[in-house]
Design a protein around this motif. Structure first.
Motif, PDB file in Angstrom:
ATOM      1  N   GLU A  15       0.831  -1.211   0.000  1.00  0.00           N
ATOM      2  CA  GLU A  15       0.000   0.000   0.000  1.00  0.00           C
ATOM      3  C   GLU A  15       0.862   1.256   0.000  1.00  0.00           C
ATOM      4  O   GLU A  15       1.736   1.414   0.847  1.00  0.00           O
ATOM      5  N   VAL A  16       0.590   2.127  -0.979  1.00  0.00           N
ATOM      6  CA  VAL A  16       1.309   3.409  -1.046  1.00  0.00           C
ATOM      7  C   VAL A  16       0.291   4.547  -1.101  1.00  0.00           C
ATOM      8  O   VAL A  16      -0.887   4.334  -1.419  1.00  0.00           O
ATOM      9  N   HIS A  17       0.773   5.735  -0.799  1.00  0.00           N
ATOM     10  CA  HIS A  17      -0.124   6.899  -0.833  1.00  0.00           C
ATOM     11  C   HIS A  17       0.388   7.979  -1.783  1.00  0.00           C
ATOM     12  O   HIS A  17      -0.362   8.866  -2.185  1.00  0.00           O
ATOM     13  N   ASN A  18       1.663   7.904  -2.123  1.00  0.00           N
ATOM     14  CA  ASN A  18       2.234   8.935  -3.014  1.00  0.00           C
ATOM     15  C   ASN A  18       3.423   8.359  -3.776  1.00  0.00           C
ATOM     16  O   ASN A  18       3.825   7.210  -3.550  1.00  0.00           O
ATOM     17  N   GLU A  19       3.977   9.151  -4.674  1.00  0.00           N
ATOM     18  CA  GLU A  19       5.025   8.653  -5.554  1.00  0.00           C
ATOM     19  C   GLU A  19       6.319   8.310  -4.802  1.00  0.00           C
ATOM     20  O   GLU A  19       6.991   7.329  -5.128  1.00  0.00           O
ATOM     21  N   GLU A  20       6.636   9.090  -3.802  1.00  0.00           N
ATOM     22  CA  GLU A  20       7.858   8.812  -3.019  1.00  0.00           C
ATOM     23  C   GLU A  20       7.777   7.410  -2.414  1.00  0.00           C
ATOM     24  O   GLU A  20       8.708   6.607  -2.520  1.00  0.00           O
ATOM     25  N   GLU A  21       6.638   7.088  -1.803  1.00  0.00           N
ATOM     26  CA  GLU A  21       6.462   5.758  -1.206  1.00  0.00           C
ATOM     27  C   GLU A  21       6.544   4.679  -2.278  1.00  0.00           C
ATOM     28  O   GLU A  21       7.153   3.628  -2.065  1.00  0.00           O
ATOM     29  N   LEU A  22       5.925   4.942  -3.421  1.00  0.00           N
ATOM     30  CA  LEU A  22       5.929   3.950  -4.506  1.00  0.00           C
ATOM     31  C   LEU A  22       7.362   3.668  -4.973  1.00  0.00           C
ATOM     32  O   LEU A  22       7.781   2.516  -5.064  1.00  0.00           O
ATOM     33  N   GLN A  23       8.105   4.722  -5.249  1.00  0.00           N
ATOM     34  CA  GLN A  23       9.438   4.553  -5.847  1.00  0.00           C
ATOM     35  C   GLN A  23      10.403   3.796  -4.946  1.00  0.00           C
ATOM     36  O   GLN A  23      11.262   3.072  -5.430  1.00  0.00           O
ATOM     37  N   ARG A  24      10.259   3.911  -3.637  1.00  0.00           N
ATOM     38  CA  ARG A  24      11.197   3.226  -2.742  1.00  0.00           C
ATOM     39  C   ARG A  24      10.716   1.836  -2.322  1.00  0.00           C
ATOM     40  O   ARG A  24      11.361   1.157  -1.539  1.00  0.00           O
ATOM     41  N   SER A  25       9.558   1.401  -2.859  1.00  0.00           N
ATOM     42  CA  SER A  25       8.934   0.187  -2.313  1.00  0.00           C
ATOM     43  C   SER A  25       8.720  -0.931  -3.324  1.00  0.00           C
ATOM     44  O   SER A  25       8.119  -1.948  -2.994  1.00  0.00           O
ATOM     45  N   ILE A  26       9.166  -0.755  -4.558  1.00  0.00           N
ATOM     46  CA  ILE A  26       8.893  -1.758  -5.591  1.00  0.00           C
ATOM     47  C   ILE A  26       9.897  -2.909  -5.523  1.00  0.00           C
ATOM     48  O   ILE A  26      11.096  -2.681  -5.661  1.00  0.00           O
ATOM     49  N   PHE A  27       9.391  -4.110  -5.269  1.00  0.00           N
ATOM     50  CA  PHE A  27      10.232  -5.306  -5.258  1.00  0.00           C
ATOM     51  C   PHE A  27       9.495  -6.426  -5.985  1.00  0.00           C
ATOM     52  O   PHE A  27       8.258  -6.444  -6.017  1.00  0.00           O
ATOM     53  N   ASP A  28      10.265  -7.387  -6.531  1.00  0.00           N
ATOM     54  CA  ASP A  28       9.653  -8.452  -7.330  1.00  0.00           C
ATOM     55  C   ASP A  28       8.748  -9.370  -6.528  1.00  0.00           C
ATOM     56  O   ASP A  28       7.867 -10.018  -7.098  1.00  0.00           O
ATOM     57  N   ASP A  45      -3.462   9.844 -10.132  1.00  0.00           N
ATOM     58  CA  ASP A  45      -2.105  10.377 -10.302  1.00  0.00           C
ATOM     59  C   ASP A  45      -1.054   9.273 -10.413  1.00  0.00           C
ATOM     60  O   ASP A  45      -0.062   9.426 -11.116  1.00  0.00           O
ATOM     61  N   LEU A  46      -1.261   8.163  -9.701  1.00  0.00           N
ATOM     62  CA  LEU A  46      -0.223   7.121  -9.663  1.00  0.00           C
ATOM     63  C   LEU A  46      -0.458   5.980 -10.654  1.00  0.00           C
ATOM     64  O   LEU A  46       0.440   5.162 -10.880  1.00  0.00           O
ATOM     65  N   ALA A  47      -1.651   5.929 -11.272  1.00  0.00           N
ATOM     66  CA  ALA A  47      -2.025   4.789 -12.126  1.00  0.00           C
ATOM     67  C   ALA A  47      -0.932   4.420 -13.129  1.00  0.00           C
ATOM     68  O   ALA A  47      -0.559   3.247 -13.252  1.00  0.00           O
ATOM     69  N   ASN A  48      -0.414   5.400 -13.835  1.00  0.00           N
ATOM     70  CA  ASN A  48       0.546   5.097 -14.899  1.00  0.00           C
ATOM     71  C   ASN A  48       1.977   4.940 -14.402  1.00  0.00           C
ATOM     72  O   ASN A  48       2.843   4.499 -15.144  1.00  0.00           O
ATOM     73  N   THR A  49       2.217   5.291 -13.172  1.00  0.00           N
ATOM     74  CA  THR A  49       3.567   5.151 -12.605  1.00  0.00           C
ATOM     75  C   THR A  49       3.776   3.740 -12.049  1.00  0.00           C
ATOM     76  O   THR A  49       4.898   3.265 -11.957  1.00  0.00           O
ATOM     77  N   ILE A  50       2.677   3.073 -11.702  1.00  0.00           N
ATOM     78  CA  ILE A  50       2.792   1.694 -11.202  1.00  0.00           C
ATOM     79  C   ILE A  50       3.078   0.785 -12.394  1.00  0.00           C
ATOM     80  O   ILE A  50       2.307   0.771 -13.356  1.00  0.00           O
ATOM     81  N   PRO A  51       4.171   0.020 -12.365  1.00  0.00           N
ATOM     82  CA  PRO A  51       4.464  -0.868 -13.496  1.00  0.00           C
ATOM     83  C   PRO A  51       3.327  -1.880 -13.725  1.00  0.00           C
ATOM     84  O   PRO A  51       2.716  -2.358 -12.771  1.00  0.00           O
ATOM     85  N   ASN A  52       3.068  -2.176 -15.010  1.00  0.00           N
ATOM     86  CA  ASN A  52       1.920  -3.020 -15.356  1.00  0.00           C
ATOM     87  C   ASN A  52       2.045  -4.462 -14.890  1.00  0.00           C
ATOM     88  O   ASN A  52       1.060  -5.194 -14.904  1.00  0.00           O
ATOM     89  N   ARG A  53       3.247  -4.876 -14.467  1.00  0.00           N
ATOM     90  CA  ARG A  53       3.364  -6.265 -14.005  1.00  0.00           C
ATOM     91  C   ARG A  53       2.667  -6.473 -12.647  1.00  0.00           C
ATOM     92  O   ARG A  53       2.454  -7.609 -12.230  1.00  0.00           O
ATOM     93  N   PHE A  54       2.340  -5.395 -11.975  1.00  0.00           N
ATOM     94  CA  PHE A  54       1.625  -5.508 -10.703  1.00  0.00           C
ATOM     95  C   PHE A  54       0.124  -5.332 -10.924  1.00  0.00           C
ATOM     96  O   PHE A  54      -0.290  -4.535 -11.767  1.00  0.00           O
ATOM     97  N   ILE A  55      -0.667  -6.074 -10.145  1.00  0.00           N
ATOM     98  CA  ILE A  55      -2.105  -5.817 -10.087  1.00  0.00           C
ATOM     99  C   ILE A  55      -2.273  -4.443  -9.426  1.00  0.00           C
ATOM    100  O   ILE A  55      -1.656  -4.163  -8.402  1.00  0.00           O
TER     101      ILE A  55
END
Ligand SMILES: O=P(O)(O)OC[C@@H](O)[C@@H](O)c1c[nH]c2ccccc12
Length: 260
Positions: free
Chosen positions: A166-179, A203-213
């Motif tokens: 679970e993320v709330h903004n881009e900063e959280e997203l960018q530091r939290s992506i793991f396989d 705002d974040l829809a297109n920043t989340i890589p498509n390999r994730f649900i």
């Protein structure tokens, strides 16, 4: 001190107590610990299901008491029958009036994936989730650093659990992506001040890589919103209060789904 800080502080005490009561080795002997989990991805993408992750939520710090009368078994069966892809059950008692007993009850009656909705601050809670019947755990970026997210996600995967980050903004997203993460949820509610804004998802829809649900969480109360979120690329929709606040959550989800 924010309410989130208070929850985390309390959670650490709770986990220390739980470890004294039941050791990790004991959790590993629980019957549910060795079951094979349902796949969150398969259920969210299933053509005959709705993508809704429907939540059993009695109370919350922002809304107080939401529903104190509905029974967990009846509600979660209603959610499943209405076409929910997964069910979320709060297990925090102090702030959300949930329990691990609620989680076990849900597991016993469901044949779709079950999320343990909890503030995870220790790997012990991940073993506990598996032992009490969860298929999915939630990792909240606002409460964890990158190393913790990676270690907890890896551990959950080693137990066969699905991981929802679970993320709330881009900063959280960018530091939290793991396989080892399966799904990324954007919480439209800021856990620090409870302000809800659907634009966090858009705002974040297109920043989340498509390999994730991609999951949009909180503040969804209109079937039209689901159509918009789908257009933006979301496949999962976490909804609690909108169903629980009515006297009859089963009826509420059935009527909601008719409009999709
Ligand atoms: O009741 P809502 O607004 O439909 O929201 C559900 C769910 O997203 C929300 O309960 C939630 C999202 N992330 C959390 C983290 C902890 C506790 C609760 C939550």
């Amino acid at each position: 001190m924010t309410i989130l800080d208070k929850i985390i502080e309390r959670k650490k005490v709770e986990v220390a107590e739980a470890k004294k009561q039941v050791s990790l080795e004991e959790l590993e002997q629980y019957p549910f610990f060795s079951r094979t989990c349902y796949s969150l991805r398969d259920s969210v993408l299933h053509p005959e299901r709705t993508g809704i992750i429907a939540e059993f939520k009695r109370a919350s710090p922002s809304k107080g008491l939401i529903n104190s009368t509905s029974s967990v078994a009846e509600v979660v069966i209603g959610y499943q029958d209405a076409g929910a892809s997964a069910v979320s059950v709060l297990t925090d008692s102090d702030f959300f009036k949930g329990s691990l007993a609620d989680l076990r009850t849900a597991r016993e009656v469901l044949t779709i994936p079950l999320l343990r909705k909890e503030f995870i601050v220790d790997t012990y809670q991940i073993a506990e989730a598996k032992a009490h019947g969860a298929d999915i755990i939630l990792l909240i970026a606002a409460c964890l650093d990158s190393n913790e997210i990676q270690a907890y996600a890896d551990y959950a995967k080693s137990l066969g659990l699905n991981v929802l980050l679970e993320v709330h903004n881009e900063e959280e997203l960018q530091r939290s992506i793991f396989d080892s993460i399966d799904a990324i949820g954007v919480n439209n509610r800021n856990l620090k001040d409870f302000v809800v804004d659907l634009n966090h998802s858009y705002d974040l829809a297109n920043t989340i890589p498509n390999r994730f649900i991609k999951v949009s969480e909180s503040g969804i109360s209109d079937p039209k919103t689901i159509k918009e979120l789908k257009k933006a690329g979301f496949q999962g929709f976490l909804i609690g209060e909108n169903f629980m606040k009515t006297g009859d959550p089963t009826k509420a989800i059935k009527e909601f789904v008719k409009e999709l």
